[in-house]
Write a protein that holds these residues in place. Structure first.
Motif, PDB file in Angstrom:
ATOM      1  N   THR A 134       0.824  -1.202   0.000  1.00  0.00           N
ATOM      2  CA  THR A 134       0.000   0.000   0.000  1.00  0.00           C
ATOM      3  C   THR A 134       0.863   1.259   0.000  1.00  0.00           C
ATOM      4  OG1 THR A 134      -1.730   1.208   1.171  1.00  0.00           O
ATOM      5  CG2 THR A 134      -0.151   0.012   2.524  1.00  0.00           C
ATOM      6  N   LYS A 135       0.371   2.287  -0.634  1.00  0.00           N
ATOM      7  CA  LYS A 135       1.063   3.575  -0.649  1.00  0.00           C
ATOM      8  C   LYS A 135       0.549   4.483   0.461  1.00  0.00           C
ATOM      9  CE  LYS A 135       3.462   2.635  -4.372  1.00  0.00           C
ATOM     10  NZ  LYS A 135       3.005   1.266  -4.603  1.00  0.00           N
ATOM     11  N   LEU A 136      -0.443   3.992   1.219  1.00  0.00           N
ATOM     12  CA  LEU A 136      -1.040   4.774   2.295  1.00  0.00           C
ATOM     13  C   LEU A 136      -0.616   4.205   3.649  1.00  0.00           C
ATOM     14  CD1 LEU A 136      -4.668   5.059   0.876  1.00  0.00           C
ATOM     15  CD2 LEU A 136      -2.840   6.770   0.740  1.00  0.00           C
ATOM     16  N   PRO A 137      -0.557   5.038   4.669  1.00  0.00           N
ATOM     17  CA  PRO A 137      -0.230   4.529   6.009  1.00  0.00           C
ATOM     18  C   PRO A 137      -1.245   3.492   6.469  1.00  0.00           C
ATOM     19  CG  PRO A 137      -0.085   6.935   5.939  1.00  0.00           C
ATOM     20  CD  PRO A 137      -0.732   6.505   4.650  1.00  0.00           C
ATOM     21  N   LEU A 138      -0.772   2.431   7.078  1.00  0.00           N
ATOM     22  CA  LEU A 138      -1.662   1.404   7.598  1.00  0.00           C
ATOM     23  C   LEU A 138      -2.401   1.915   8.831  1.00  0.00           C
ATOM     24  CD1 LEU A 138       0.848  -1.576   7.372  1.00  0.00           C
ATOM     25  CD2 LEU A 138      -1.133  -1.223   5.905  1.00  0.00           C
ATOM     26  N   LYS A 139      -3.596   1.369   9.051  1.00  0.00           N
ATOM     27  CA  LYS A 139      -4.340   1.689  10.255  1.00  0.00           C
ATOM     28  C   LYS A 139      -3.988   0.670  11.332  1.00  0.00           C
ATOM     29  CE  LYS A 139      -8.221   3.681   7.671  1.00  0.00           C
ATOM     30  NZ  LYS A 139      -9.671   3.564   7.343  1.00  0.00           N
ATOM     31  N   VAL A 140      -3.664   1.165  12.511  1.00  0.00           N
ATOM     32  CA  VAL A 140      -3.226   0.301  13.602  1.00  0.00           C
ATOM     33  C   VAL A 140      -4.014   0.664  14.861  1.00  0.00           C
ATOM     34  CG1 VAL A 140      -1.267  -0.475  14.996  1.00  0.00           C
ATOM     35  CG2 VAL A 140      -0.916   0.184  12.609  1.00  0.00           C
ATOM     36  N   THR A 141      -4.452  -0.338  15.587  1.00  0.00           N
ATOM     37  CA  THR A 141      -5.113  -0.107  16.870  1.00  0.00           C
ATOM     38  C   THR A 141      -4.387  -0.901  17.951  1.00  0.00           C
ATOM     39  OG1 THR A 141      -6.676  -1.929  16.512  1.00  0.00           O
ATOM     40  CG2 THR A 141      -7.358   0.275  15.797  1.00  0.00           C
ATOM     41  N   ALA A 142      -4.458  -0.407  19.176  1.00  0.00           N
ATOM     42  CA  ALA A 142      -3.838  -1.085  20.311  1.00  0.00           C
ATOM     43  C   ALA A 142      -4.844  -1.179  21.446  1.00  0.00           C
ATOM     44  CB  ALA A 142      -2.596  -0.315  20.762  1.00  0.00           C
ATOM     45  N   LYS A 143      -4.888  -2.333  22.089  1.00  0.00           N
ATOM     46  CA  LYS A 143      -5.756  -2.482  23.260  1.00  0.00           C
ATOM     47  C   LYS A 143      -5.042  -3.352  24.295  1.00  0.00           C
ATOM     48  CE  LYS A 143      -8.323  -6.647  21.872  1.00  0.00           C
ATOM     49  NZ  LYS A 143      -9.676  -7.218  21.677  1.00  0.00           N
ATOM     50  N   ARG A 144      -5.468  -3.202  25.521  1.00  0.00           N
ATOM     51  CA  ARG A 144      -4.872  -3.992  26.593  1.00  0.00           C
ATOM     52  C   ARG A 144      -5.195  -5.469  26.425  1.00  0.00           C
ATOM     53  NH1 ARG A 144      -6.199  -0.353  32.010  1.00  0.00           N
ATOM     54  NH2 ARG A 144      -4.852   1.445  31.459  1.00  0.00           N
ATOM     55  N   GLY A 145      -4.235  -6.307  26.766  1.00  0.00           N
ATOM     56  CA  GLY A 145      -4.465  -7.744  26.717  1.00  0.00           C
ATOM     57  C   GLY A 145      -5.213  -8.234  27.941  1.00  0.00           C
ATOM     58  N   ASP A 146      -5.533  -9.504  27.955  1.00  0.00           N
ATOM     59  CA  ASP A 146      -6.259 -10.095  29.078  1.00  0.00           C
ATOM     60  C   ASP A 146      -5.383 -10.231  30.317  1.00  0.00           C
ATOM     61  OD1 ASP A 146      -8.519 -10.322  27.497  1.00  0.00           O
ATOM     62  OD2 ASP A 146      -8.015 -12.357  26.831  1.00  0.00           O
ATOM     63  N   ILE A 155      -3.396  -4.755  13.013  1.00  0.00           N
ATOM     64  CA  ILE A 155      -2.891  -4.006  11.862  1.00  0.00           C
ATOM     65  C   ILE A 155      -3.825  -4.215  10.677  1.00  0.00           C
ATOM     66  CG2 ILE A 155      -0.901  -3.681  10.324  1.00  0.00           C
ATOM     67  CD1 ILE A 155       0.767  -5.186  12.488  1.00  0.00           C
ATOM     68  N   GLU A 156      -4.077  -3.153   9.951  1.00  0.00           N
ATOM     69  CA  GLU A 156      -4.833  -3.259   8.703  1.00  0.00           C
ATOM     70  C   GLU A 156      -4.060  -4.163   7.741  1.00  0.00           C
ATOM     71  OE1 GLU A 156      -6.347  -0.319   5.051  1.00  0.00           O
ATOM     72  OE2 GLU A 156      -5.000   0.422   6.613  1.00  0.00           O
ATOM     73  N   ARG A 157      -4.701  -5.151   7.174  1.00  0.00           N
ATOM     74  CA  ARG A 157      -4.020  -6.098   6.286  1.00  0.00           C
ATOM     75  C   ARG A 157      -3.608  -5.421   4.980  1.00  0.00           C
ATOM     76  NH1 ARG A 157      -3.613 -11.408   6.537  1.00  0.00           N
ATOM     77  NH2 ARG A 157      -5.257 -11.523   8.136  1.00  0.00           N
ATOM     78  N   ASP A 158      -2.364  -5.670   4.563  1.00  0.00           N
ATOM     79  CA  ASP A 158      -1.836  -5.160   3.298  1.00  0.00           C
ATOM     80  C   ASP A 158      -1.599  -6.361   2.383  1.00  0.00           C
ATOM     81  OD1 ASP A 158      -0.466  -4.089   1.174  1.00  0.00           O
ATOM     82  OD2 ASP A 158       1.067  -3.085   2.370  1.00  0.00           O
ATOM     83  N   PRO A 159      -2.361  -6.514   1.272  1.00  0.00           N
ATOM     84  CA  PRO A 159      -2.207  -7.686   0.393  1.00  0.00           C
ATOM     85  C   PRO A 159      -0.799  -7.855  -0.169  1.00  0.00           C
ATOM     86  CG  PRO A 159      -4.203  -6.472  -0.147  1.00  0.00           C
ATOM     87  CD  PRO A 159      -3.433  -5.612   0.808  1.00  0.00           C
ATOM     88  N   GLY A 160      -0.041  -6.766  -0.271  1.00  0.00           N
ATOM     89  CA  GLY A 160       1.308  -6.858  -0.824  1.00  0.00           C
ATOM     90  C   GLY A 160       2.384  -7.092   0.205  1.00  0.00           C
ATOM     91  N   ALA A 161       2.003  -7.221   1.466  1.00  0.00           N
ATOM     92  CA  ALA A 161       2.983  -7.328   2.544  1.00  0.00           C
ATOM     93  C   ALA A 161       3.542  -8.736   2.672  1.00  0.00           C
ATOM     94  CB  ALA A 161       2.364  -6.895   3.864  1.00  0.00           C
ATOM     95  N   GLY A 162       4.863  -8.816   2.826  1.00  0.00           N
ATOM     96  CA  GLY A 162       5.494 -10.071   3.213  1.00  0.00           C
ATOM     97  C   GLY A 162       5.619 -10.135   4.725  1.00  0.00           C
ATOM     98  N   VAL A 163       6.030  -9.014   5.319  1.00  0.00           N
ATOM     99  CA  VAL A 163       6.118  -8.898   6.769  1.00  0.00           C
ATOM    100  C   VAL A 163       5.682  -7.498   7.178  1.00  0.00           C
ATOM    101  CG1 VAL A 163       7.964 -10.588   7.056  1.00  0.00           C
ATOM    102  CG2 VAL A 163       8.546  -8.180   6.684  1.00  0.00           C
ATOM    103  N   TYR A 164       5.326  -7.375   8.447  1.00  0.00           N
ATOM    104  CA  TYR A 164       4.987  -6.080   9.035  1.00  0.00           C
ATOM    105  C   TYR A 164       6.065  -5.733  10.061  1.00  0.00           C
ATOM    106  CZ  TYR A 164       0.406  -6.985   6.987  1.00  0.00           C
ATOM    107  OH  TYR A 164      -0.617  -7.265   6.108  1.00  0.00           O
ATOM    108  N   GLU A 165       6.709  -4.611   9.854  1.00  0.00           N
ATOM    109  CA  GLU A 165       7.735  -4.148  10.783  1.00  0.00           C
ATOM    110  C   GLU A 165       7.071  -3.297  11.865  1.00  0.00           C
ATOM    111  OE1 GLU A 165      11.715  -1.253  10.907  1.00  0.00           O
ATOM    112  OE2 GLU A 165      10.760  -1.771   8.996  1.00  0.00           O
TER     113      GLU A 165
END
Length: 225
Positions: A134-146, A155-165
């Motif tokens: 994607t040429k646009l910034p990914l959308k990311v959310t964070a929440k507390r774990g259990d 993380i918003e899924r990017d179809p062209g992604a091999g890995v997410y840094e």
């Protein structure tokens, strides 16, 4: 996707042209492939020492250049040593290509075939045509774990992604030096443990694909429970 049997290297990469290269062409290929594999987002950090990778390619290039120069005087022993070095070089190239094919199947990540110096066969290009990140910034959310001291990044899924840094910063980031690498992940839902309770953390994410990198996401912040 890949069949159940690891594909033969010759069916993925063009391999028969190395025998037709002269020594200078082969040295040029080695140096180019070494640079590409060293700078590759995955192979640059994950190629084991026992694999003929970018370091071995540069060693072969230097040795072949030296032995080719020595063989110019038509000395029989020098010519023999040059030819032995060339044979060892070709063996390393084939070993490298085989390793990449096996690594691609193991990681189930077709983007690892690209930008490594090896030329893909046409049928491989059609089967494993890369998708741009994607040429646009990914959308990311964070929440507390259990559990205490944990969070979950989505993380918003990017179809062209091999890995997410993923990078993080404890406290408000001041500049680029504030960020630290958390890791490279293949999943879009990441569980992060062992954080300081009541600590204020910032996270940002970008995707890496076929020799492409997306922009950084907007930082998301969270106070760990």
């Amino acid at each position: 996707m890949f069949p159940s049997v690891i594909p033969v290297t010759n069916n993925v990469f063009v391999m028969n042209h190395f025998a037709d290269m002269n020594h200078h062409q082969l040295i040029g290929w080695l140096l180019d492939a070494a640079t590409k594999q060293e700078q590759h987002h995955y192979h640059g950090k994950n190629t084991p020492d026992w694999v003929a990778g970018f370091t071995r390619f540069r060693e072969h290039a230097a040795a072949l250049s030296q032995k080719e120069e020595a063989a110019k005087n038509k000395d029989i022993q020098a010519i023999k040593e040059r030819d032995l070095e060339r044979a060892a070089t070709l063996e390393s190239i084939h070993f490298n290509a085989s390793y990449i094919v096996m690594r691609v199947r193991h990681e189930n990540d077709e983007s690892l075939l690209h930008n490594v110096g090896h030329e893909l066969k046409e049928k491989t290009k059609r089967t494993h045509a890369p998708t741009s990140v994607t040429k646009l910034p990914l959308k990311v959310t964070a929440k507390r774990g259990d559990e205490p001291g944990t969070i979950v990044l989505t993380i918003e899924r990017d179809p062209g992604a091999g890995v997410y840094e993923v990078q993080f910063c404890k406290g408000t980031p001041v500049d680029e030096k504030s960020w630290q690498l958390l890791g490279n992940f293949k999943k879009v839902r990441i569980f992060i443990p062992d954080l300081e309770r009541s600590g204020w953390y910032y996270f940002r994410v970008r995707s890496h694909g076929d020799n492409e990198t997306s922009p950084w996401s907007m930082p998301v912040d969270i106070i760990v429970g």
